[in-house]
Design an enzyme around this catalytic site. Structure first.
Site, PDB file in Angstrom:
ATOM      1  N   CYS A 105       0.839  -1.198   0.000  1.00  0.00           N
ATOM      2  CA  CYS A 105       0.000   0.000   0.000  1.00  0.00           C
ATOM      3  C   CYS A 105       0.877   1.252   0.000  1.00  0.00           C
ATOM      4  O   CYS A 105       1.559   1.529  -0.960  1.00  0.00           O
ATOM      5  CB  CYS A 105      -0.984  -0.049   1.181  1.00  0.00           C
ATOM      6  SG  CYS A 105      -2.372   1.072   0.999  1.00  0.00           S
ATOM      7  N   HIS A 148      -3.394  -5.788   0.832  1.00  0.00           N
ATOM      8  CA  HIS A 148      -2.686  -6.011   2.096  1.00  0.00           C
ATOM      9  C   HIS A 148      -2.557  -7.496   2.439  1.00  0.00           C
ATOM     10  O   HIS A 148      -3.488  -8.074   3.008  1.00  0.00           O
ATOM     11  CB  HIS A 148      -3.453  -5.328   3.237  1.00  0.00           C
ATOM     12  CG  HIS A 148      -3.376  -3.841   3.219  1.00  0.00           C
ATOM     13  ND1 HIS A 148      -2.468  -3.133   3.964  1.00  0.00           N
ATOM     14  CD2 HIS A 148      -4.091  -2.920   2.538  1.00  0.00           C
ATOM     15  CE1 HIS A 148      -2.622  -1.836   3.764  1.00  0.00           C
ATOM     16  NE2 HIS A 148      -3.611  -1.676   2.890  1.00  0.00           N
ATOM     17  N   GLU A 152      -0.750  -8.765   4.803  1.00  0.00           N
ATOM     18  CA  GLU A 152      -0.694  -8.920   6.268  1.00  0.00           C
ATOM     19  C   GLU A 152      -2.086  -8.907   6.883  1.00  0.00           C
ATOM     20  O   GLU A 152      -2.249  -9.256   8.059  1.00  0.00           O
ATOM     21  CB  GLU A 152       0.179  -7.825   6.897  1.00  0.00           C
ATOM     22  CG  GLU A 152      -0.480  -6.462   7.096  1.00  0.00           C
ATOM     23  CD  GLU A 152      -0.661  -5.653   5.824  1.00  0.00           C
ATOM     24  OE1 GLU A 152      -0.272  -6.125   4.732  1.00  0.00           O
ATOM     25  OE2 GLU A 152      -1.199  -4.524   5.915  1.00  0.00           O
TER      26      GLU A 152
END
Lengths: 272, 992
Positions: A105, A232, A234
Site C-alpha cells: 500500500c 494487504h 498482512e
C-alpha cells in the site's frame, strides 16, 4: 535456521500497519523488529543488520503532497546522523546486497516514487506511479488477485490466486509511457492483477477497484526480490480475517501469509 | 520572495477529483458542465534560490509520470472559468505544513518564523461562462466561506499578481495587553459582557464572580501577586471555560424540580449523580467479585478489564456545533479529539478502533434553508469525509456506526465519535488506569502549536447556533501530527517519563492544567512560553485556545531532559510551561507578571447549582386507524428504501475498517460482503483469540411519545446487537451520550419544563434498565444545546441518546454473523411480538406517529440474552440478526439477501396476540427480539435451551433466492426475489 532471518518494519511519520506486518513476519519465522525512523536517522539502528525490509501501509505525512511523496523526499534528503548517507542510500545498498524489500500500500507507493520499482536495469528511476482511484474515493474492499506464474517474484512462488483487501484512495497504477508498460509485461514484472470472479484480470469496477492499467495490483523488480502491491497480505494471515469466514470452510492459515513465508524461506536458503 | 507553483495532471490522465466535482455540481446544484479539471497550488513565501524552487517543484511537489508544473505563470489557459480556493488566514493548512517540511529537507535548513507555504486548489471549468454561477459553485460546493476564500477568473481576465496580498499569512502584533474588567455594573451590562465576550455565563454566575472579587481576603491576596481588585480578561475567560455547560455539565448537575403526570413532585439533586453514577454504583455492588470496572467517570474515558494483562478503554464524544458550521473540520476534529481522550486516560493507551454515529436531515431535503444552515447533503458529505480522514490517516479502524435521519437534524447535525483503546493492567508495577501529579512536576505541553483556532469552542457549544456564532470556534484537525505525538507518548509512557497525562480539548490549557492541578492543589503556568502558530495572541487567548493535537503532561524534574530529548528525536514539539504546586491557586504569568490568580476552590467549586423546573405532561398521541395494505411486497420494499433502514455501504467502504488486522466481524458481511452486521467483533491482540465486541442503540423517533421508553429501547437495542454477534452479556459496559434541545426554561425556551421532564424520564429509564441488565455505565457525555435559532425560526432536535456498549467475547471464533448460511436451516423468532408500532418506521412511512411505543421487559430479555450466549458458545447458531427499525419484515429480508438464500416463513407461527394484523406482525418494533437460523441437527439442542421462553419456529431457509411470507390462512403476503429486495435497500444512498 529460519530463526536467524531478521526482518525490520519501519514505523513513524504516519505508518499504520507496522504491528500486523511484524506479526506476519514473525508467523513466517523471522526475528522481527519494528523500528521507528528516528532510530534509523540517529544511526542507532541500521538496515544493514537485517535481511528483509518491510515498508508498511499508512499515510506517510498524511499523503499531503500525493501518496508517499513527502515520505520519499525525507528518505532521499534527510541525512543519517554522523554519516553522509541518506536512508535512500542505505536502502539502495540493501537492495544491491541481494536482500528483500516488500512494500504494501503506502509502502508500495513509496517504492515506486523512489524509483526502487520497477527499477529496470537497476537505474532507480521513477517511471510508474500510483494515483487517485478513478472514482475519486478511498475504498476498503476485498479483491481477487491473479498471480503471474512467470514473474521472477520470489514472494508469490507457488501461488495462483489470492484474495486480499485493498484500503486506499490512491491505488491506480499508471506508467509514464506505453513502452514502460510493455517492458513490465515483457519482463514479467507484473506480479498480481485485479481479477473478476472467474479469476481473469479486469478493468471493471469494483473488481478492479481503482482503474489500474492492465489491472496491475503489484509489481517487482527484475531480481524478484523487491516487491510492492496495493492489497494487504498482512491483513489475511488467519481464517478469521476473511470476510466470509463464518460461512465458508477455509484453511486455518490465510493466504497472505504465504508471501511472508516465501520471503523468509528464500532468505534462509540463499542469504544465510 | 514569493513563488506560486501550480501542479496539474498531464493531458490524458484521468482527473478523478475533477470528475467527482463535476458530478457533485450536477447532482447538488443541477448545473451540467463540460469538463472540470483541478490543480494543486503551493504558494511559497521563503528565501530560496530559483534553482531551489525548481528542485522543489519538480521534486516533492509533483509527480513527473502524470503531472506538469508551472512556476509563477498559469499552467494552462485552456478553460472558460477558473476558481481558486485557499484558506483564510490562520486556518490549519496540513498540506502547507508538509510542503514546508519537504522544502526544509531539500534545502537542509529550517524555515524562519515568517517563512511558510500556503496551499490552494484551482478548479478549471469548461462550459461555465457566467460569474454568478461560478460564485454559486464556489460558495455552495467548492468552499466553506468560514474557513476558505476564493478568487474567480473568467476567460481572458488576468491573473492577480503573486504578492504578499495573495497569501493568507496571519499578520499580528505581539500583544501583551491584559484588560481589567469592571463587574460593578448593572445587570444589563453584566449580561452584555457575557454575550459580547462569548462567555455563556448567566447573570447568576456573573454575580457570583463579582461577589467573589469584592471579598476583602481575595482583594488582599490579589495585591500580593500584583493584581488589582478588578478581574482580568484572563481570569474571566478561565472561569467562563471551566464553568461552561460543555465542561461543567451544569444541567446534569442541576437541582431538578420534577412533577410527573399525576402531579407528584420530587427534587433531584443532580441527574448525573442520581441516575448515572447511581446506576453504576448499584450495578457494581450487585456484580460483587465479578465487577469488571476499573475507572469510571473520573477520567477522560472509562476503563474496564479485558483480561488479566490488559484493560479496555472506551469513550464516545459529540462534536455537533462545529460540524454544523464546518462539517469536514468539525467531524475530523471530533474523531481526532476523542482519540486524545483514549490517549489521555490513565497513563495512556493504544487506540484500537473508532465508532461513528451521525444524525442528519435527509440529504434530499428540498425546502428553502434557513440562514446560516448548510444543506444536509453538504453536512453529510463533509462529516463523512472528515471522519474518513481522521480515522484512516490515524491508522484506527472504524468498525461500528450508523446514520439516523430526521428533518429536525437540519437545525443541528449530531456527530458522535467513539474510540476504544487498550492499556496494560500494570505499567511499571502500577495500575495503568491510575495517575497522579506530584508537587513540583513540570507542566509540559506536547504536539501542535497554539493559534486562534478553537477559541471559545467550549462556550460556543454551550449555546444554540445563532447569528453571532464565532468563526474561530471552527478548527481543522491534523491526524499526522497527532499520530507522531502518540507514537512518542507511548514510548515515554513505557519508559516512565511522566506521572500524569490529559488531553487539551474544550477550554484548552485552562481546562487541562486546571484539572490536573486538582491532584496537587495549584500550578504556575507561564503563558509566554507556549509555542504559537503565529504572533498576535493575547495571554487569555493562549490560555483557552482549543488548537488541536495537544496533550498536557506532568513530568518530574529528573525526567524533563529525557522527555524533551526523546520528543525532539521523534519530531514532536514538547515545551515546559511551568510547574504544579500546592499553592491553592490557578496562577498564570505572562513575561513574569501574574495575569491570573484564582483560588482553585473558587474556579472548580464556585459555580452555583442551576435550578431546573421539569413538568411531565404526556403528549397527546393516538394510534392511527388505517386499512391493511393490499400489497405487502411493495410496503416491504418501501421500508427497505427508507433512509433509516437502507444500506450505508457507500459510507462504510470509505472508512478503513480493517487496519490493525483485528476486525473479525466487519461492518459488512455475507455472501457478497454487503449485509449489515449488528455489531463489530475485534481482536486487539494478534496472538490471542479473545475479542472485544462493540455495538450501539439509538432511537430518537420514540422520543416524541415518551423519552423513558426511547432510553429503554436504546439500551436494549445496544445490548441486542451486542449479544447477536456473541458478546458476553455478563461482561459488558455501557456509555451514554445525551444530545438534547435546551431544557432550561427561559424566554426563548418557554417549553423548557417539558424538555427537562423528557430528560428526567430518560435518566430514570437509564437507571432502571442498567441496573436490571447489570450493565455499568463507565463514561459518557452530554450536549444540551442542540437548537437553532435565528429570527423567529427555531429548530430543536428530537431528544436523542446514543447508548454504546463494549464488552468481551472469550473466543472470536465463536462469533455469529447475521447472514443465513444454508438451505434447510430452521428459522426461529426469539421474543414476543406486540402491538408496538408507535414511532416505528412503518407508521412514519404512512405519516403517523402512533401511541404504542415499544416497551422493554428487562427480566425476560436478560434471560434470552444469556441463553443466546449459551447457544453461541455451543456453536448451535448458523446466523443471528436483531429486529429493530422496520421489524421482522426488514430483518427477514436483510438476513436472506445477505446470505444469498431465500426464506419461507409463516406469520401464524409467531408468538403474538391472536388478533394482531399481519402488517403489525411484520413491522412491529417490539424490543428484545432476534431472528436465528439453526442447522437441522441442532434443532433439539436449541429448543431445549430456549424451553419455556418465547422461541417460535417460523419457517426455514430455502435454496430459491426469494423471500416468501405467508399468513397462515393460505395467503402469500410477500413473494419477492432477493435481488429486488436488496436493490430497494441499496438504492437510496448508493451514490453518496
Amino acid at each position: 535456521m529460519a530463526a536467524k532471518v531478521r526482518a525490520i518494519v519501519i514505523s513513524g511519520n504516519g505508518t499504520n500497519c507496522e504491528r500486523e506486518v511484524a506479526h506476519a513476519c514473525r508467523l513466517a519465522g523471522a526475528d522481527t523488529d519494528i523500528v521507528h525512523i528516528s532510530e534509523l536517522l540517529a544511526d542507532r539502528s541500521r538496515l544493514d543488520d537485517y535481511h528483509f525490509l518491510n515498508l508498511a501501509g499508512g499515510f506517510l505525512d498524511g499523503d499531503d503532497l500525493g501518496s508517499a511523496k513527502a515520505g520519499a523526499n525525507r528518505l532521499t534528503h534527510a541525512r543519517v546522523a554522523g554519516r553522509q548517507d541518506s536512508l535512500a542510500d542505505d536502502l539502495r545498498r540493501f537492495v544491491a546486497a541481494g536482500k528483500l524489500v516488500m512494500g504494501v500500500c503506502n509502502g508500495f507507493q513509496l517504492l515506486v516514487k523512489m524509483g526502487l520499482l520497477p527499477s529496470f536495469d537497476g537505474d532507480f528511476r521513477q517511471n510508474c506511479t500510483l494515483t487517485f482511484n478513478d472514482r475519486g474515493r478511498f475504498e476498503n474492499r476485498w479483491c481477487n488477485l491473479q498471480v503471474n506464474n512467470h514473474s521472477p517474484c520470489i514472494y508469490t512462488r507457488g501461488l495462483t490466486d489470492i484474495f486480499l483487501p485493498v484500503r486506499h484512495g490512491e491505488g491506480k497504477f499508471v506508467t509514464d509511457s506505453p513502452e514502460t508498460l510493455e517492458r513490465l509485461e515483457k519482463e514479467q514484472l507484473v506480479v498480481v492483477r485485479y481479477a473478476d470472479a472467474q479469476g481473469d484480470p479486469t478493468l471493471i469496477y469494483p473488481d478492479n477497484p481503482n482503474g489500474s492499467v492492465a489491472a496491475i495490483a503489484g509489481i517487482c523488480d527484475p531480481s524478484g526480490r523487491v516487491f510492492g502491491l496495493m492489497p494487504h497480505p498482512e491483513a489475511y494471515v488467519h481464517r478469521t480475517h476473511h470476510p466470509r469466514w463464518t460461512r465458508e470452510d477455509l484453511p486455518e492459515e490465510g493466504l497472505g501469509l504465504a508471501l511472508y513465508r516465501n520471503a523468509v524461506d528464500f532468505i534462509a536458503a540463499t542469504l544465510i | 520572495m514569493i513563488w506560486k507553483i501550480i501542479v496539474g495532471l498531464k493531458a490524458g490522465i484521468t482527473d478523478a477529483r475533477g470528475n467527482r466535482v463535476k458530478k457533485d455540481i450536477a447532482e447538488h446544484l443541477g448545473i451540467e458542465l463540460d469538463v472540470v479539471r483541478t490543480h494543486d497550488v503551493y504558494t511559497v513565501d521563503a528565501s530560496l534560490s530559483d534553482a531551489d524552487v525548481e528542485r522543489v517543484a519538480h521534486g516533492p511537489f509533483s509527480d513527473s509520470v502524470i503531472q506538469d508544473v508551472a512556476i509563477n505563470q498559469p499552467l494552462t489557459r485552456d478553460c472558460d472559468m477558473l476558481i481558486e480556493v485557499g484558506f483564510r488566514p490562520g486556518v490549519t493548512d496540513n498540506t502547507g505544513r508538509t510542503a514546508k517540511e519537504a522544502i526544509q529537507y531539500l534545502v537542509d535548513r529550517p524555515f524562519a518564523p515568517e517563512e511558510g507555504v500556503y496551499t490552494s486548489t484551482q478548479y478549471l471549468f469548461k462550459g461555465l461562462h457566467d460569474k454568478v454561477t461560478a460564485e454559486k459553485i464556489a460558495g455552495d460546493l467548492l468552499a466553506n466561506g468560514l474557513i476558505q476564500r476564493w478568487t474567480i477568473l473568467a476567460k481572458g481576465e488576468t491573473e492577480p499578481p503573486v504578492d504578499a496580498a495573495a497569501i493568507p499569512r496571519v499578520v499580528g502584533q505581539v500583544s501583551t495587553e491584559v484588560r481589567q474588567i469592571d463587574l460593578n455594573v448593572s445587570n444589563e451590562q453584566l449580561v452584555q459582557i457575557s454575550r459580547d465576550g462569548m462567555l455563556a455565563l448567566t447573570l447568576e454566575e456573573m454575580h457570583r464572580i463579582r461577589d467573589h472579587f469584592t471579598d476583602p481576603q481575595v482583594i488582599s491576596q490579589r495585591q500580593q501577586c500584583g493584581l488589582g481588585s478588578q478581574i482580568t480578561d484572563v481570569e474571566l475567560e478561565a472561569l467562563a471555560q471551566t464553568w461552561s455547560e460543555h465542561c461543567k455539565h451544569k444541567i446534569f448537575a442541576a437541582r431538578v424540580f420534577y412533577e410527573d403526570e399525576q402531579g407528584r413532585k420530587e427534587q433531584i439533586d443532580s441527574l448525573f449523580k442520581t441516575f448515572i453514577v447511581g446506576a453504576t454504583r448499584e450495578v457494581r455492588k450487585n456484580l460483587g467479585e465479578k465487577d469488571f470496572c476499573l475507572s469510571v467517570f473520573k477520567d477522560n474515558a472509562g476503563v474496564i478489564t479485558f483480561n488479566d494483562d490488559w484493560s479496555l478503554v472506551f469513550k464516545v464524544e459529540t462534536h455537533n456545533s462545529p460540524s454544523a458550521l464546518d462539517p469536514y473540520g468539525g467531524a475530523l476534529t471530533g474523531i481526532v479529539g476523542v482519540n486524545r481522550d483514549g490517549m489521555g486516560t490513565g497513563m495512556g493507551a493504544r487506540l484500537i478502533f473508532n465508532t461513528d454515529v451521525f444524525c442528519f436531515a435527509s440529504p434530499f431535503y428540498d425546502q428553502p434553508l434557513p440562514p446560516r444552515l448548510l444543506h444536509p447533503r453538504r453536512i453529510f458529505e463533509g462529516v463523512v469525509e472528515g471522519v474518513e480522514h481522521g480515522g484512516n490517516k490515524s491508522g484506527i479502524p472504524t468498525i461500528n456506526g450508523s446514520i439516523q435521519f430526521d428533518e429536525r437534524f437540519a437545525g443541528k447535525p449530531l456527530v458522535y465519535c467513539g474510540t476504544a483503546a487498550l492499556m496494560p493492567r500494570l505499567l511499571n508495577g502500577q495500575p495503568c488506569h491510575e495517575k497522579k501529579v506530584q508537587i513540583g512536576d513540570h507542566i509540559v505541553m506536547t504536539g501542535g502549536r497554539i493559534g486562534k483556532d478553537g477559541i471559545h469552542g467550549a462556550t460556543f457549544s454551550s449555546e444554540e447556533l445563532h447569528e453571532g456564532s464565532p468563526v474561530t470556534a471552527v478548527q481543522i484537525g491534523d491526524p499526522i501530527t497527532q499520530r507522531k505525538m502518540f507514537d512518542f507518548l507511548l514510548l515515554a509512557r513505557d519508559r516512565g517519563l511522566y506521572t500524569s497525562i490529559t488531553d487539551n480539548g474544550a477550554g484548552g490549557l485552562s481546562s487541562s492544567v486546571g484539572e490536573m492541578a486538582e491532584d496537587t492543589g495549584g500550578f504556575e503556568l507561564h503563558l509566554d512560553r507556549a509555542p504559537l502558530k503565529y504572533q498576535g495572541l493575547r495571554p487569555w487567548e493562549i490560555l483557552i485556545s482549543e488548537a488541536q493535537e495537544r496533550m498536557t503532561l506532568a513530568v518530574p524534574p529528573e525526567h524533563l531532559d529525557k522527555f524533551i530529548t526523546l520528543a525532539k528525536e521523534m519530531d514532536v514539539e514538547a515545551t515546559d510551561l511551568g510547574v504544579f504546586t500546592d499553592s491553592g491557586y490557578f496562577n498564570c504569568l505572562y513575561q513574569g507578571q501574574t495575569v491570573c490568580c484564582l483560588s482553585m476552590e473558587f474556579i472548580h467549586e464556585g459555580v452555583p447549582q442551576m435550578q431546573l423546573p421539569a413538568k411531565w405532561i404526556p403528549p397527546l398521541v393516538n394510534e392511527p386507524a388505517f386499512a391493511e395494505p393490499g400489497d405487502y411486497a411493495q410496503v416491504l420494499e418501501q421500508l427497505l428504501g427508507r433512509l433509516n433502514i437502507c444500506s450505508k455501504e457507500a459510507v462504510v467502504r470509505r472508512y478503513d475498517h480493517e487496519v490493525q488486522a483485528g476486525t473479525v466481524v466487519k461492518p459488512l458481511t455475507g455472501v457478497t460482503n454487503d449485509g449489515p452486521s449488528d455489531a463489530a467483533v475485534f481482536r486487539p491482540l494478534l496472538d490471542s483469540f479473545e475479542g472485544v465486541v462493540v455495538a450501539h442503540g439509538i432511537c430518537p423517533s420514540y422520543s416524541d411519545i415518551d423519552t423513558y421508553h426511547m432510553m429503554a429501547c436504546a439500551i436494549d437495542e445496544g445490548l441486542r446487537n451486542y449479544v447477536a454477534t456473541g458478546g458476553n452479556i455478563e461482561h459488558v459496559a455501557g456509555l451514554d451520550n445525551f444530545c438534547w434541545c435546551d431544557p432550561v426554561l427561559s424566554e426563548k425556551t418557554p417549553d423548557g419544563p417539558y424538555k427537562a421532564a423528557q430528560l428526567v424520564r430518560a435518566n430514570q429509564a437509564l437507571y432502571d434498565y442498567c441496573v436490571a441488565f447489570g450493565v455499568p455505565l463507565i463514561s459518557g457525555k452530554d450536549s444540551m444545546k442542540n437548537d437553532y435559532q435565528i429570527g423567529d425560526r427555531k429548530i430543536s432536535i428530537p431528544p436523542t441518546v446514543l447508548f454504546s456498549v463494549i464488552g468481551k467475547i472469550a473466543d472470536v471464533r465463536l462469533a455469529v454473523t447475521m447472514d443465513v448460511k444454508k438451505p434447510d436451516d430452521l428459522v426461529y423468532l426469539l421474543g414476543r411480538t406486540e402491538d408496538e408500532l408507535g414511532g416505528s418506521e412503518y407508521y412514519a412511512q404512512l405519516g403517523h406517529l402512533g401511541a404504542h411505543v415499544p416497551q422493554v421487559n428487562a427480566t425476560v430479555a436478560l434471560q434470552r440474552y444469556r441463553t443466546l450466549n449459551q447457544a453461541q458458545q455451543q456453536g448451535l447458531l448458523a446466523s443471528c440478526h436483531d429486529l429493530s427499525d422496520g421489524g421482522l419484515g426488514v430483518t427477514l429480508a436483510e438476513s436472506a439477501f445477505a446470505g444469498g438464500y431465500g426464506m419461507d416463513v409463516d406469520l401464524a407461527l409467531i408468538d403474538a396476540p391472536a388478533d394482531l394484523r399481519a402488517d403489525k406482525l411484520l413491522f412491529s418494533e417490539s424490543q428484545s427480539r432476534l431472528l436465528i437460523t439453526v442447522a437441522p441437527q441442532h434443532q433439539v439442542a436449541v429448543e431445549e435451551l430456549f424451553c419455556g421462553q418465547s422461541c417460535a419456529l417460523i419457517g426455514k431457509v430455502v435454496e430459491a433466492p426469494e423471500l416468501k411470507v405467508r399468513d397462515g390462512a393460505g395467503r402469500v403476503l410477500v413473494q419477492t426475489p432477493l435481488d429486488r429486495l436488496k436493490s430497494a435497500w441499496q438504492a437510496p444512498l448508493k451514490e453518496m
